[in-house]
Design a protein around this motif. Structure first.
Motif, PDB file in Angstrom:
ATOM      1  N   GLU A  82     -12.596  32.075 -51.672  1.00 17.68           N
ATOM      2  CA  GLU A  82     -13.320  32.798 -50.616  1.00 17.68           C
ATOM      3  C   GLU A  82     -12.682  34.141 -50.301  1.00 17.68           C
ATOM      4  OE1 GLU A  82     -13.649  30.197 -47.205  1.00 17.68           O
ATOM      5  OE2 GLU A  82     -15.751  29.866 -47.692  1.00 17.68           O
ATOM      6  N   VAL A  83     -11.374  34.271 -50.496  1.00 19.71           N
ATOM      7  CA  VAL A  83     -10.686  35.485 -50.053  1.00 19.71           C
ATOM      8  C   VAL A  83      -9.861  36.152 -51.141  1.00 19.71           C
ATOM      9  CG1 VAL A  83     -10.597  34.745 -47.640  1.00 19.71           C
ATOM     10  CG2 VAL A  83      -8.693  34.177 -49.173  1.00 19.71           C
ATOM     11  N   THR A  84      -9.793  35.566 -52.327  1.00 23.72           N
ATOM     12  CA  THR A  84      -8.931  36.089 -53.389  1.00 23.72           C
ATOM     13  C   THR A  84      -9.768  36.294 -54.641  1.00 23.72           C
ATOM     14  OG1 THR A  84      -7.189  34.693 -52.460  1.00 23.72           O
ATOM     15  CG2 THR A  84      -6.714  35.794 -54.542  1.00 23.72           C
ATOM     16  N   ASP A  85      -9.940  37.531 -55.068  1.00 21.98           N
ATOM     17  CA  ASP A  85     -10.865  37.819 -56.172  1.00 21.98           C
ATOM     18  C   ASP A  85     -10.213  37.695 -57.544  1.00 21.98           C
ATOM     19  OD1 ASP A  85     -13.620  39.354 -55.068  1.00 21.98           O
ATOM     20  OD2 ASP A  85     -11.963  39.196 -53.663  1.00 21.98           O
ATOM     21  N   TYR A  86      -8.970  38.115 -57.675  1.00 25.38           N
ATOM     22  CA  TYR A  86      -8.254  37.995 -58.942  1.00 25.38           C
ATOM     23  C   TYR A  86      -6.984  37.187 -58.712  1.00 25.38           C
ATOM     24  CZ  TYR A  86     -11.237  41.985 -60.198  1.00 25.38           C
ATOM     25  OH  TYR A  86     -12.309  42.812 -60.423  1.00 25.38           O
ATOM     26  N   MET A  87      -6.644  36.353 -59.678  1.00 31.95           N
ATOM     27  CA  MET A  87      -5.441  35.529 -59.576  1.00 31.95           C
ATOM     28  C   MET A  87      -4.746  35.494 -60.927  1.00 31.95           C
ATOM     29  SD  MET A  87      -6.704  32.353 -57.132  1.00 31.95           S
ATOM     30  CE  MET A  87      -8.471  32.333 -57.428  1.00 31.95           C
ATOM     31  N   GLY A  88      -3.555  34.901 -60.933  1.00 33.62           N
ATOM     32  CA  GLY A  88      -2.826  34.727 -62.175  1.00 33.62           C
ATOM     33  C   GLY A  88      -1.462  35.379 -62.154  1.00 33.62           C
ATOM     34  N   PRO A  89      -0.764  35.338 -63.280  1.00 34.10           N
ATOM     35  CA  PRO A  89       0.569  35.920 -63.355  1.00 34.10           C
ATOM     36  C   PRO A  89       0.508  37.450 -63.374  1.00 34.10           C
ATOM     37  CG  PRO A  89       0.134  34.393 -65.187  1.00 34.10           C
ATOM     38  CD  PRO A  89      -1.164  34.706 -64.537  1.00 34.10           C
ATOM     39  N   LEU A 121      -9.114  34.937 -63.490  1.00 36.39           N
ATOM     40  CA  LEU A 121      -8.549  35.687 -64.622  1.00 36.39           C
ATOM     41  C   LEU A 121      -9.583  36.667 -65.165  1.00 36.39           C
ATOM     42  CD1 LEU A 121      -6.805  32.642 -66.300  1.00 36.39           C
ATOM     43  CD2 LEU A 121      -5.618  34.632 -65.370  1.00 36.39           C
ATOM     44  N   ALA A 122      -9.304  37.954 -65.010  1.00 39.66           N
ATOM     45  CA  ALA A 122     -10.224  38.979 -65.495  1.00 39.66           C
ATOM     46  C   ALA A 122     -10.287  38.951 -67.014  1.00 39.66           C
ATOM     47  CB  ALA A 122      -9.779  40.351 -65.011  1.00 39.66           C
ATOM     48  N   GLU A 123     -11.514  38.997 -67.532  1.00 35.89           N
ATOM     49  CA  GLU A 123     -11.694  38.881 -68.979  1.00 35.89           C
ATOM     50  C   GLU A 123     -11.117  40.082 -69.730  1.00 35.89           C
ATOM     51  OE1 GLU A 123     -15.336  37.221 -71.588  1.00 35.89           O
ATOM     52  OE2 GLU A 123     -15.758  39.109 -70.560  1.00 35.89           O
ATOM     53  N   ASP A 124     -11.047  41.244 -69.082  1.00 36.58           N
ATOM     54  CA  ASP A 124     -10.581  42.441 -69.777  1.00 36.58           C
ATOM     55  C   ASP A 124      -9.085  42.674 -69.612  1.00 36.58           C
ATOM     56  OD1 ASP A 124     -10.688  43.044 -67.104  1.00 36.58           O
ATOM     57  OD2 ASP A 124     -11.698  44.981 -67.337  1.00 36.58           O
ATOM     58  N   ARG A 125      -8.343  41.646 -69.246  1.00 33.81           N
ATOM     59  CA  ARG A 125      -6.897  41.725 -69.152  1.00 33.81           C
ATOM     60  C   ARG A 125      -6.269  40.676 -70.071  1.00 33.81           C
ATOM     61  NH1 ARG A 125      -8.282  45.877 -67.526  1.00 33.81           N
ATOM     62  NH2 ARG A 125      -7.901  46.841 -65.482  1.00 33.81           N
ATOM     63  N   LEU A 131      -2.717  32.992 -71.946  1.00 32.59           N
ATOM     64  CA  LEU A 131      -2.534  31.673 -71.343  1.00 32.59           C
ATOM     65  C   LEU A 131      -3.328  30.605 -72.099  1.00 32.59           C
ATOM     66  CD1 LEU A 131      -2.700  32.649 -67.567  1.00 32.59           C
ATOM     67  CD2 LEU A 131      -0.679  31.826 -68.803  1.00 32.59           C
ATOM     68  N   ARG A 132      -4.528  30.963 -72.528  1.00 30.99           N
ATOM     69  CA  ARG A 132      -5.343  30.004 -73.279  1.00 30.99           C
ATOM     70  C   ARG A 132      -4.663  29.630 -74.597  1.00 30.99           C
ATOM     71  NH1 ARG A 132      -9.712  33.016 -73.942  1.00 30.99           N
ATOM     72  NH2 ARG A 132      -8.975  33.738 -75.974  1.00 30.99           N
ATOM     73  N   VAL A 323     -15.042  37.437 -64.678  1.00 29.90           N
ATOM     74  CA  VAL A 323     -13.831  36.765 -64.215  1.00 29.90           C
ATOM     75  C   VAL A 323     -13.937  35.310 -64.650  1.00 29.90           C
ATOM     76  CG1 VAL A 323     -12.399  36.207 -62.223  1.00 29.90           C
ATOM     77  CG2 VAL A 323     -13.725  38.329 -62.253  1.00 29.90           C
ATOM     78  N   ARG A 324     -12.885  34.833 -65.320  1.00 28.32           N
ATOM     79  CA  ARG A 324     -12.977  33.553 -66.017  1.00 28.32           C
ATOM     80  C   ARG A 324     -12.041  32.504 -65.395  1.00 28.32           C
ATOM     81  NH1 ARG A 324     -17.104  32.624 -68.807  1.00 28.32           N
ATOM     82  NH2 ARG A 324     -16.122  31.794 -70.696  1.00 28.32           N
ATOM     83  N   ARG A 325     -12.251  31.297 -65.814  1.00 29.03           N
ATOM     84  CA  ARG A 325     -11.514  30.129 -65.310  1.00 29.03           C
ATOM     85  C   ARG A 325     -11.038  29.309 -66.499  1.00 29.03           C
ATOM     86  NH1 ARG A 325     -14.902  25.191 -62.537  1.00 29.03           N
ATOM     87  NH2 ARG A 325     -13.154  23.814 -61.946  1.00 29.03           N
TER      88      ARG A 325
END
Length: 331
Positions: A82-89, A121-125, A131-132, A323-325
């Motif tokens: 709800e409040v965080t658009d991008y996540m990850g390392p 996880l942004a697809e263009d990063r 990680l996958r 943005v992917r999961r």
């Protein structure tokens, strides 16, 4: 390289990784420890379910960081949808491939999770693919899916406002100009107000009021706990000119407001609200255009409209970013 885990929330500050956020092209306001600390304090599921992760090189220098939370036996990146658009390392670009491998190698040694639900996880990063691939190499079962509201439209900004307008298709360029002229012709001159230390509280009060006047999901979003989170974000990030609250004033009334972040060359549109009494004159659309103008004037190179595949975002010339999961399970 070694991976170090911490369940101590004091390490948001003691091991501050803001410099790594700035060094990583994937880094955003949502990766900063100050943002994640606020999120954890307001929304963290259980205090003992925090898991901070740091990668150190052979000299003990911190080269990457990631924040997780554990919910039952599921590992998640810290930050709610709800409040965080991008996540990850985040990490130094030259180390990221090795970090991804060492991270999974260290995580599989832990017995406090069975699956990982890794969103944002942004697809263009690079992190998505790294990680996958590293999880696959560890023998884990990996599935890639669309994230919730998994499109984040954005603009690449030229150096000038006129250059931005000229880069748009003629129809969009005309529409942006027409809305501003119509608003001024029918309601009189408007002005843009940017909150500072003195005006922040009354402007936030008005923003919350407009939110609660809205129809549908927006109208029930700003519950007391969410309001506290927004106010704490303002208090934490306004002094360093990262948090931005803007309003458009028409006829002496605050007709629409936006909340955004200005961070490392990117201006982001985080939230918005408008007075429906002014709906026919589209003050919110005029305000977003002015936010883009302000971002250009400040030298930003990207205007990120963040997650949500809404039609109005494309009226400013935005292009979609997926943005992917990653869903990862032990075999």
């Amino acid at each position: 390289m070694r991976v170090v885990f911490s369940e101590d929330a004091r390490d948001f500050q003691r091991r501050d990784w803001t410099d790594l956020v700035r060094a990583d092209p994937a880094g955003t306001i949502f990766h900063r420890p100050a943002f994640l600390k606020l999120y954890w304090e307001e929304f963290g599921e259980t205090p003992d379910h925090l898991l901070l992760t740091f990668a150190e090189d052979e000299d003990g220098r911190q080269v990457a960081a990631a924040a997780f939370e554990r919910v039952d036996d599921t590992l998640r990146f810290l930050g709610g949808t709800e409040v965080t658009d991008y996540m990850g390392p985040v990490g130094e670009p030259s180390t990221q491939a090795q970090v991804a491998k060492e991270l999974w190698a260290a995580l599989v040694q832990r017995d406090d999770w069975r699956s990982a639900d890794l969103r944002g996880l942004a697809e263009d990063r690079p992190w998505l693919g790294l990680l996958r691939e590293a999880a696959n190499e560890e023998g884990l079962v990996v599935r890639e899916e669309d994230d919730q509201n998994g499109i984040a439209p954005f603009l690449t900004l030229p150096p000038t406002w006129e250059g931005y307008l000229e880069s748009l298709p003629a129809k969009l360029r005309h529409e942006i100009r027409r809305k501003a002229k119509k608003l001024e012709a029918e309601a009189g001159p408007f002005r843009i107000i940017v909150a500072d230390r003195d005006s922040l509280e009354p402007l936030l009060d008005r923003f919350v009021e407009l939110h609660r006047m809205s129809e549908g999901p927006k109208g029930v979003f700003m519950v007391p706990g969410m309001e506290i989170f927004f106010r704490r974000l303002a208090a934490a990030f306004l002094p360093e000119h990262v948090f931005r609250l803007t309003f458009i004033e028409v006829g002496g009334q605050l007709a629409a407001g936006t909340i955004g972040f200005v961070c490392d060359g990117t201006s982001s549109l985080y939230n918005s609200a408008f007075d429906r009494a002014w709906g026919s004159l589209a003050p919110g659309m005029v305000l977003v255009a002015e936010d883009i103008r302000l971002a250009i004037d400040e030298g930003c190179t990207v205007f990120d409209l963040l997650k949500g595949d809404y039609g109005y975002k494309y009226r400013f010339g935005a292009v979609p970013r997926r943005v992917r999961r990653l869903v990862v399970e032990r075999p």
